[in-house]
Design a protein around this motif. Structure first.
Motif, PDB file in Angstrom:
ATOM      1  N   GLY A   1     -23.453  16.542  -7.764  1.00 42.48           N
ATOM      2  CA  GLY A   1     -22.710  17.540  -7.905  1.00 42.48           C
ATOM      3  C   GLY A   1     -23.296  18.401  -8.616  1.00 42.48           C
ATOM      4  N   ALA A   2     -23.388  19.572  -8.104  1.00 44.31           N
ATOM      5  CA  ALA A   2     -24.499  21.091  -7.526  1.00 44.31           C
ATOM      6  C   ALA A   2     -22.845  21.438  -7.537  1.00 44.31           C
ATOM      7  CB  ALA A   2     -24.397  21.534  -6.600  1.00 44.31           C
ATOM      8  N   SER A   3     -21.372  21.435  -6.880  1.00 49.81           N
ATOM      9  CA  SER A   3     -20.295  22.141  -7.657  1.00 49.81           C
ATOM     10  C   SER A   3     -19.829  22.267  -8.882  1.00 49.81           C
ATOM     11  CB  SER A   3     -19.232  21.307  -6.344  1.00 49.81           C
ATOM     12  OG  SER A   3     -18.816  20.541  -6.722  1.00 49.81           O
ATOM     13  N   GLN A   4     -20.091  21.797  -9.397  1.00 49.81           N
ATOM     14  CA  GLN A   4     -19.437  21.600 -11.177  1.00 49.81           C
ATOM     15  C   GLN A   4     -20.468  22.166 -11.958  1.00 49.81           C
ATOM     16  OE1 GLN A   4     -20.267  17.469 -12.620  1.00 49.81           O
ATOM     17  NE2 GLN A   4     -19.169  16.762 -10.890  1.00 49.81           N
ATOM     18  N   PHE A   5     -21.773  22.806 -11.327  1.00 52.02           N
ATOM     19  CA  PHE A   5     -21.823  24.046 -12.372  1.00 52.02           C
ATOM     20  C   PHE A   5     -22.145  24.944 -11.574  1.00 52.02           C
ATOM     21  CE2 PHE A   5     -23.511  19.667 -12.736  1.00 52.02           C
ATOM     22  CZ  PHE A   5     -23.874  19.804 -14.456  1.00 52.02           C
ATOM     23  N   GLN A   6     -21.432  25.829 -10.876  1.00 53.12           N
ATOM     24  CA  GLN A   6     -22.118  26.805  -9.887  1.00 53.12           C
ATOM     25  C   GLN A   6     -21.268  28.116 -10.365  1.00 53.12           C
ATOM     26  OE1 GLN A   6     -22.755  27.438  -7.056  1.00 53.12           O
ATOM     27  NE2 GLN A   6     -23.139  25.424  -7.409  1.00 53.12           N
ATOM     28  N   SER A   7     -21.250  27.462 -12.557  1.00 54.71           N
ATOM     29  CA  SER A   7     -19.789  28.257 -13.419  1.00 54.71           C
ATOM     30  C   SER A   7     -21.891  29.049 -14.266  1.00 54.71           C
ATOM     31  CB  SER A   7     -19.211  28.181 -14.259  1.00 54.71           C
ATOM     32  OG  SER A   7     -20.117  26.989 -14.765  1.00 54.71           O
TER      33      SER A   7
ATOM     34  N   GLN B   1     -29.592  21.630 -22.265  1.00 60.03           N
ATOM     35  CA  GLN B   1     -29.020  21.240 -21.969  1.00 60.03           C
ATOM     36  C   GLN B   1     -29.387  19.818 -21.977  1.00 60.03           C
ATOM     37  OE1 GLN B   1     -25.474  22.559 -21.101  1.00 60.03           O
ATOM     38  NE2 GLN B   1     -26.069  24.310 -22.638  1.00 60.03           N
ATOM     39  N   HIS B   2     -28.172  18.798 -21.361  1.00 59.40           N
ATOM     40  CA  HIS B   2     -28.207  17.607 -21.052  1.00 59.40           C
ATOM     41  C   HIS B   2     -28.312  17.742 -19.386  1.00 59.40           C
ATOM     42  CE1 HIS B   2     -29.506  12.988 -21.227  1.00 59.40           C
ATOM     43  NE2 HIS B   2     -28.303  13.310 -20.737  1.00 59.40           N
ATOM     44  N   PHE B   3     -28.529  16.655 -18.794  1.00 56.89           N
ATOM     45  CA  PHE B   3     -28.228  16.977 -17.015  1.00 56.89           C
ATOM     46  C   PHE B   3     -28.016  15.083 -17.163  1.00 56.89           C
ATOM     47  CE2 PHE B   3     -28.580  21.355 -17.135  1.00 56.89           C
ATOM     48  CZ  PHE B   3     -27.736  21.761 -16.730  1.00 56.89           C
TER      49      PHE B   3
ATOM     50  N   LEU C   1     -31.776  14.437  -2.210  1.00 59.31           N
ATOM     51  CA  LEU C   1     -30.301  15.135  -3.323  1.00 59.31           C
ATOM     52  C   LEU C   1     -29.585  14.606  -3.600  1.00 59.31           C
ATOM     53  CD1 LEU C   1     -28.285  14.256   1.683  1.00 59.31           C
ATOM     54  CD2 LEU C   1     -28.786  16.458  -0.290  1.00 59.31           C
ATOM     55  N   ASN C   2     -30.357  13.670  -4.866  1.00 63.06           N
ATOM     56  CA  ASN C   2     -29.591  14.280  -6.183  1.00 63.06           C
ATOM     57  C   ASN C   2     -30.611  15.389  -7.043  1.00 63.06           C
ATOM     58  OD1 ASN C   2     -28.363  11.177  -5.152  1.00 63.06           O
ATOM     59  ND2 ASN C   2     -30.033   9.960  -4.974  1.00 63.06           N
ATOM     60  N   ARG C   3     -31.022  15.331  -6.796  1.00 62.07           N
ATOM     61  CA  ARG C   3     -31.703  16.470  -7.625  1.00 62.07           C
ATOM     62  C   ARG C   3     -31.118  17.966  -7.869  1.00 62.07           C
ATOM     63  NH1 ARG C   3     -37.561  16.812  -6.636  1.00 62.07           N
ATOM     64  NH2 ARG C   3     -36.776  18.241  -4.553  1.00 62.07           N
ATOM     65  N   LEU C   4     -30.739  18.334  -9.105  1.00 65.57           N
ATOM     66  CA  LEU C   4     -30.144  19.308  -9.395  1.00 65.57           C
ATOM     67  C   LEU C   4     -30.582  20.855  -9.497  1.00 65.57           C
ATOM     68  CD1 LEU C   4     -27.669  20.904  -9.174  1.00 65.57           C
ATOM     69  CD2 LEU C   4     -27.439  20.380 -12.273  1.00 65.57           C
ATOM     70  N   ASN C   5     -30.649  21.485  -8.347  1.00 64.00           N
ATOM     71  CA  ASN C   5     -31.587  23.154  -8.000  1.00 64.00           C
ATOM     72  C   ASN C   5     -30.867  24.270  -9.284  1.00 64.00           C
ATOM     73  OD1 ASN C   5     -34.268  21.724  -7.335  1.00 64.00           O
ATOM     74  ND2 ASN C   5     -32.599  21.500  -5.776  1.00 64.00           N
ATOM     75  N   PHE C   6     -31.555  25.309  -9.901  1.00 61.36           N
ATOM     76  CA  PHE C   6     -31.512  26.127 -10.425  1.00 61.36           C
ATOM     77  C   PHE C   6     -31.830  27.132  -9.367  1.00 61.36           C
ATOM     78  CE2 PHE C   6     -29.312  23.305 -13.145  1.00 61.36           C
ATOM     79  CZ  PHE C   6     -27.870  23.410 -13.307  1.00 61.36           C
TER      80      PHE C   6
ATOM     81  N   VAL D   1     -27.414  27.537  -7.319  1.00 60.49           N
ATOM     82  CA  VAL D   1     -27.260  26.227  -7.959  1.00 60.49           C
ATOM     83  C   VAL D   1     -27.217  25.039  -6.454  1.00 60.49           C
ATOM     84  CG1 VAL D   1     -26.414  24.841  -9.469  1.00 60.49           C
ATOM     85  CG2 VAL D   1     -26.446  26.973  -9.635  1.00 60.49           C
ATOM     86  N   TYR D   2     -27.746  24.203  -5.946  1.00 61.58           N
ATOM     87  CA  TYR D   2     -27.059  23.195  -5.045  1.00 61.58           C
ATOM     88  C   TYR D   2     -28.696  21.832  -5.204  1.00 61.58           C
ATOM     89  CZ  TYR D   2     -32.901  24.586  -3.731  1.00 61.58           C
ATOM     90  OH  TYR D   2     -33.787  25.136  -4.242  1.00 61.58           O
ATOM     91  N   CYS D   3     -27.659  20.880  -4.148  1.00 63.14           N
ATOM     92  CA  CYS D   3     -29.297  19.712  -4.544  1.00 63.14           C
ATOM     93  C   CYS D   3     -30.073  20.010  -3.490  1.00 63.14           C
ATOM     94  CB  CYS D   3     -27.571  18.612  -4.136  1.00 63.14           C
ATOM     95  SG  CYS D   3     -26.428  18.419  -4.723  1.00 63.14           S
TER      96      CYS D   3
END
Length: 98
Positions: free
Chosen positions: A40-46, A58-60, A79-84, A95-97
């Motif tokens: 879901g990295a596209s949701q966190f591009q902000s 923040q809670h993810f 692929l299930n991990r969100l990276n900042f 922000v990417y998976c």
């Protein structure tokens, strides 16, 4: 200009034409790949441009990894991990998976 001079000019123009790089594709026209955005990295591009500290509190729903600039991280690909990823100034640069 003699014949060999014209030939070298034509060869030079072809060589320069071959060295041109392709432009980046327009991301709006690229179809969305659900496997590439499994976390879901596209949701966190902000978050791009905000300080890495903006993630505190923040809670993810998924696994999250905050990566400061020039830090060591494991090379496992999830692929299930969100990276900042942060830049030198401590701001989130991507922000990417993975």
């Amino acid at each position: 200009m003699k014949f060999y001079g014209k030939g070298l000019l034509v060869i030079g123009l072809f060589a320069l034409t071959a060295c041109q790089s392709a432009s980046k594709p327009d991301t709006a026209s690229v179809p969305h790949d659900p496997d590439a955005d499994r976390c879901g990295a596209s949701q966190f591009q902000s978050y791009v441009g905000k300080p890495l500290t903006a993630l505190q509190g923040q809670h993810f729903e998924q696994q999250v990894r905050a990566i400061p600039y020039n830090s060591a991280v494991t090379m496992d690909f999830n692929l299930n991990r969100l990276n900042f990823l942060a830049d030198k100034s401590g701001n989130i640069s991507s922000v990417y998976c993975g």
